[in-house]
Motif scaffolding. Structure first.
Motif, PDB file in Angstrom:
ATOM      1  N   GLU A  77      36.246  39.979  51.254  1.00 49.76           N
ATOM      2  CA  GLU A  77      37.133  39.459  50.207  1.00 49.76           C
ATOM      3  C   GLU A  77      38.608  39.545  50.587  1.00 49.76           C
ATOM      4  O   GLU A  77      39.436  38.921  49.940  1.00 49.76           O
ATOM      5  CB  GLU A  77      36.915  40.228  48.896  1.00 49.76           C
ATOM      6  N   GLY A  78      38.923  40.371  51.591  1.00 53.31           N
ATOM      7  CA  GLY A  78      40.320  40.454  51.993  1.00 53.31           C
ATOM      8  C   GLY A  78      40.723  41.845  52.436  1.00 53.31           C
ATOM      9  O   GLY A  78      39.874  42.707  52.711  1.00 53.31           O
ATOM     10  N   TYR A  79      42.034  42.043  52.494  1.00 55.38           N
ATOM     11  CA  TYR A  79      42.623  43.299  52.948  1.00 55.38           C
ATOM     12  C   TYR A  79      43.244  43.978  51.739  1.00 55.38           C
ATOM     13  O   TYR A  79      44.025  43.381  51.009  1.00 55.38           O
ATOM     14  CB  TYR A  79      43.688  43.000  54.006  1.00 55.38           C
ATOM     15  N   PHE A  80      42.867  45.237  51.520  1.00 53.22           N
ATOM     16  CA  PHE A  80      43.293  45.950  50.309  1.00 53.22           C
ATOM     17  C   PHE A  80      44.086  47.190  50.702  1.00 53.22           C
ATOM     18  O   PHE A  80      43.555  48.069  51.382  1.00 53.22           O
ATOM     19  CB  PHE A  80      42.074  46.343  49.464  1.00 53.22           C
ATOM     20  N   ALA A  81      45.353  47.232  50.277  1.00 52.71           N
ATOM     21  CA  ALA A  81      46.226  48.370  50.589  1.00 52.71           C
ATOM     22  C   ALA A  81      46.619  49.078  49.296  1.00 52.71           C
ATOM     23  O   ALA A  81      46.176  48.703  48.205  1.00 52.71           O
ATOM     24  CB  ALA A  81      47.448  47.879  51.354  1.00 52.71           C
ATOM     25  N   ARG A  82      47.487  50.084  49.421  1.00 50.89           N
ATOM     26  CA  ARG A  82      47.848  50.912  48.249  1.00 50.89           C
ATOM     27  C   ARG A  82      48.236  50.051  47.049  1.00 50.89           C
ATOM     28  O   ARG A  82      49.087  49.169  47.146  1.00 50.89           O
ATOM     29  CB  ARG A  82      48.994  51.846  48.604  1.00 50.89           C
ATOM     30  N   GLY A  83      47.584  50.328  45.941  1.00 51.11           N
ATOM     31  CA  GLY A  83      47.881  49.626  44.694  1.00 51.11           C
ATOM     32  C   GLY A  83      46.964  48.433  44.458  1.00 51.11           C
ATOM     33  O   GLY A  83      46.830  47.984  43.325  1.00 51.11           O
ATOM     34  N   ASP A  84      46.358  47.906  45.535  1.00 47.32           N
ATOM     35  CA  ASP A  84      45.452  46.757  45.364  1.00 47.32           C
ATOM     36  C   ASP A  84      44.143  47.212  44.719  1.00 47.32           C
ATOM     37  O   ASP A  84      43.611  48.275  45.038  1.00 47.32           O
ATOM     38  CB  ASP A  84      45.126  46.132  46.729  1.00 47.32           C
ATOM     39  N   ILE A  85      43.607  46.348  43.846  1.00 49.57           N
ATOM     40  CA  ILE A  85      42.328  46.663  43.210  1.00 49.57           C
ATOM     41  C   ILE A  85      41.333  45.549  43.516  1.00 49.57           C
ATOM     42  O   ILE A  85      41.658  44.363  43.408  1.00 49.57           O
ATOM     43  CB  ILE A  85      42.493  46.887  41.682  1.00 49.57           C
ATOM     44  N   GLU A  86      40.139  45.940  43.989  1.00 52.58           N
ATOM     45  CA  GLU A  86      39.081  44.948  44.221  1.00 52.58           C
ATOM     46  C   GLU A  86      38.116  44.993  43.042  1.00 52.58           C
ATOM     47  O   GLU A  86      37.682  46.059  42.616  1.00 52.58           O
ATOM     48  CB  GLU A  86      38.321  45.239  45.515  1.00 52.58           C
ATOM     49  N   ILE A  87      37.827  43.805  42.527  1.00 50.56           N
ATOM     50  CA  ILE A  87      36.913  43.694  41.396  1.00 50.56           C
ATOM     51  C   ILE A  87      35.662  42.993  41.891  1.00 50.56           C
ATOM     52  O   ILE A  87      35.673  41.803  42.182  1.00 50.56           O
ATOM     53  CB  ILE A  87      37.581  42.925  40.239  1.00 50.56           C
ATOM     54  N   ALA A  88      34.578  43.760  42.066  1.00 54.47           N
ATOM     55  CA  ALA A  88      33.349  43.222  42.623  1.00 54.47           C
ATOM     56  C   ALA A  88      32.282  43.192  41.535  1.00 54.47           C
ATOM     57  O   ALA A  88      32.028  44.195  40.890  1.00 54.47           O
ATOM     58  CB  ALA A  88      32.875  44.096  43.793  1.00 54.47           C
ATOM     59  N   ASP A  89      31.698  42.036  41.332  1.00 58.00           N
ATOM     60  CA  ASP A  89      30.639  41.945  40.332  1.00 58.00           C
ATOM     61  C   ASP A  89      29.279  41.987  41.031  1.00 58.00           C
ATOM     62  O   ASP A  89      29.182  42.223  42.229  1.00 58.00           O
ATOM     63  CB  ASP A  89      30.798  40.687  39.477  1.00 58.00           C
ATOM     64  N   ALA A  90      28.210  41.755  40.281  1.00 56.56           N
ATOM     65  CA  ALA A  90      26.863  41.877  40.815  1.00 56.56           C
ATOM     66  C   ALA A  90      26.600  40.881  41.955  1.00 56.56           C
ATOM     67  O   ALA A  90      25.686  41.081  42.752  1.00 56.56           O
ATOM     68  CB  ALA A  90      25.848  41.672  39.690  1.00 56.56           C
ATOM     69  N   GLU A  91      27.385  39.822  42.055  1.00 62.29           N
ATOM     70  CA  GLU A  91      27.177  38.799  43.091  1.00 62.29           C
ATOM     71  C   GLU A  91      27.576  39.314  44.482  1.00 62.29           C
ATOM     72  O   GLU A  91      27.022  38.903  45.484  1.00 62.29           O
ATOM     73  CB  GLU A  91      28.028  37.551  42.806  1.00 62.29           C
ATOM     74  N   LEU A  92      28.601  40.169  44.503  1.00 61.63           N
ATOM     75  CA  LEU A  92      29.206  40.517  45.792  1.00 61.63           C
ATOM     76  C   LEU A  92      28.419  41.600  46.521  1.00 61.63           C
ATOM     77  O   LEU A  92      28.103  42.640  45.967  1.00 61.63           O
ATOM     78  CB  LEU A  92      30.654  40.995  45.583  1.00 61.63           C
TER      79      LEU A  92
END
Lengths: 215, 221
Positions: A163-178
């Motif tokens: 989904e990408g690159y996640f650094a400090r402060g970034d939030i990943e929102i993953a649902d049942a599909e991912l």
């Protein structure tokens, strides 16, 4: 402030503002908002919508004596709470998270879960689970999907997945599909706050260990 | 999984919609505060932010009484619509209004209207009362004496708040009903997803500007 690229979604912001989300989800949202002024403004705008709903609500009649009882309360109160000059108390863990880890990252009781990864489950109401994850630099997390929602907020270091690159402060929102395999950035050990509303679904052998790991 | 555990509320949608447009005449004889905004504001509507600031700065009991008379009946209604019975709601109203007095120093008129700020206190009290939970709050922004908002930020926020109230009142009944239910805690998380994307206007960018000014004010220190 560093630039944050991965933000909250409107439904999470509205749920936080309306006050209907599980405690663990409120915690990760409050922690992200502590680091992200865009989402802070969005939360406060949604609070304004709540204010408009309150203002438009048909008033109920109060009992006689409600005002007098309240006046007695405020007269009996100590001096009003002054507004402190707020200073970040910790460079990694924002204030709402500190309240759940005994005031300091040093106080966290980490438990190893394999491959150098450590976790600590935080005490919240049971509808969703909040955990801190410590992932050594360059380590890949087990490939996993979710039965429900998984929110992952980076506090230190960074990770990369499809989904990408996640650094400090970034939030990943993953649902049942991912289905994803996050890999911690090589430059620094990665500390994340992760919230799930259903047990993770691990592929392969890791699955056998799932009940013991409680992940 | 998220959100309300109870089945969706089945109260009569028309009465809910009617209550939304049945906005009460604002005002109170005790309060002669002039509206700061000369724009769309009702000429007789008190500037509740100014009333709250009198409470904040002068511990003005008469101002508190005026604020109470306007907001306490609405807070009671909000709590009852959120599932409290009349006795619980009455008790919570006293707590909510006493908290307004106690925490008035945290009120920032460049970021929230009085109604918005009182809503957040009532919502937190509801979470505490119904779910026995504290709501994790974001870390406070850097704040010092110099960070007192300027008049322009205040007026801008007030105007945006009025626009938002008008926008809510002019929504089709079905949409307005959905938003009200969301804030009364009557929707599950997936139902809330359907209530998003409604026009919040430009209030978000107004608040964003106020946040930027706060940060810059602290950076200069």
């Amino acid at each position: 402030m560093t630039t944050i690229r991965h933000h909250l979604t409107d439904d999470l912001i509205m749920g936080y503002s309306a006050g209907t989300l599980p405690e663990a989800v409120n915690l990760i949202i409050a922690t992200h908002v502590s680091l992200c002024d865009d989402c802070r403004a969005a939360v406060e705008a949604h609070d304004a919508l709540g204010g408009a709903v309150l203002d438009a609500t048909e008033a109920e009649t109060l009992d006689d004596g409600c005002l007098d009882a309240t006046l007695a309360m405020i007269r009996a109160m100590d001096a009003p709470t002054p507004r402190d000059i707020a200073m970040p108390r910790d460079a990694i863990a924002p204030a709402p998270l500190l309240d759940y880890i005994g005031g300091s990252l040093e106080a966290v009781k980490w438990r190893p879960v394999g491959m150098g990864v450590k976790q600590a489950i935080l005490k919240t109401s049971p509808e969703a689970t909040a955990r801190l994850l410590y992932i050594p630099a360059g380590t890949a997390m087990p490939d996993h999907g979710h039965r429900g929602l998984e929110l992952t907020l980076v506090l230190q270091g960074a990770f990369q997945d499809d989904e990408g690159y996640f650094a400090r402060g970034d939030i990943e929102i993953a649902d049942a599909e991912l289905h994803h395999t996050p890999v911690a950035d090589i430059s620094q050990d990665c500390i994340c706050l992760a919230v799930t509303d259903a047990p993770l679904r691990l592929k392969g052998l890791a699955r056998l260990a799932q009940p013991f790991l409680n992940i | 999984m998220f959100g309300a555990t109870e089945p969706l509320d089945t109260r009569d949608a028309t009465s809910i919609a009617a209550s939304a447009i049945n906005r009460h005449v604002r005002g109170n004889d005790r309060d002669k505060a002039k509206p700061v905004s000369a724009g769309t504001a009702d000429e007789n509507a008190p500037d509740w932010a100014a009333v709250l600031i009198r409470i904040r700065d002068n511990r003005d009991e008469a101002a508190f009484v005026a604020l109470f008379r306007h907001f306490a009946p609405r807070v009671k209604a909000f709590l009852m619509r959120s599932g409290a019975d009349a006795a619980q709601a009455e008790e919570c109203v006293q707590d909510v209004m006493a908290t307004v007095w106690q925490k008035a120093a945290q009120f920032d008129p460049a970021r929230a209207s009085a109604a918005t700020w009182i809503f957040t206190i009532a919502r937190n009290r509801r979470i505490d009362a119904l779910r026995k939970q504290k709501r994790p709050e974001p870390e406070d922004l850097p704040w010092g004496p110099e960070a007192e908002p300027d008049q322009e930020d205040r007026l801008g926020l007030q105007q945006e708040t009025e626009h938002l109230g008008e926008a809510l009142a002019s929504l089709p009944a079905k949409q307005r009903d959905l938003i009200e239910k969301a804030y009364f805690g009557d929707l599950t998380h997936s139902e809330i997803a359907e209530a998003t994307g409604l026009p919040l206007g430009t209030i978000k960018s107004r608040i964003r500007l106020a946040l930027q000014r706060l940060r810059h004010a602290m950076d200069r220190k």
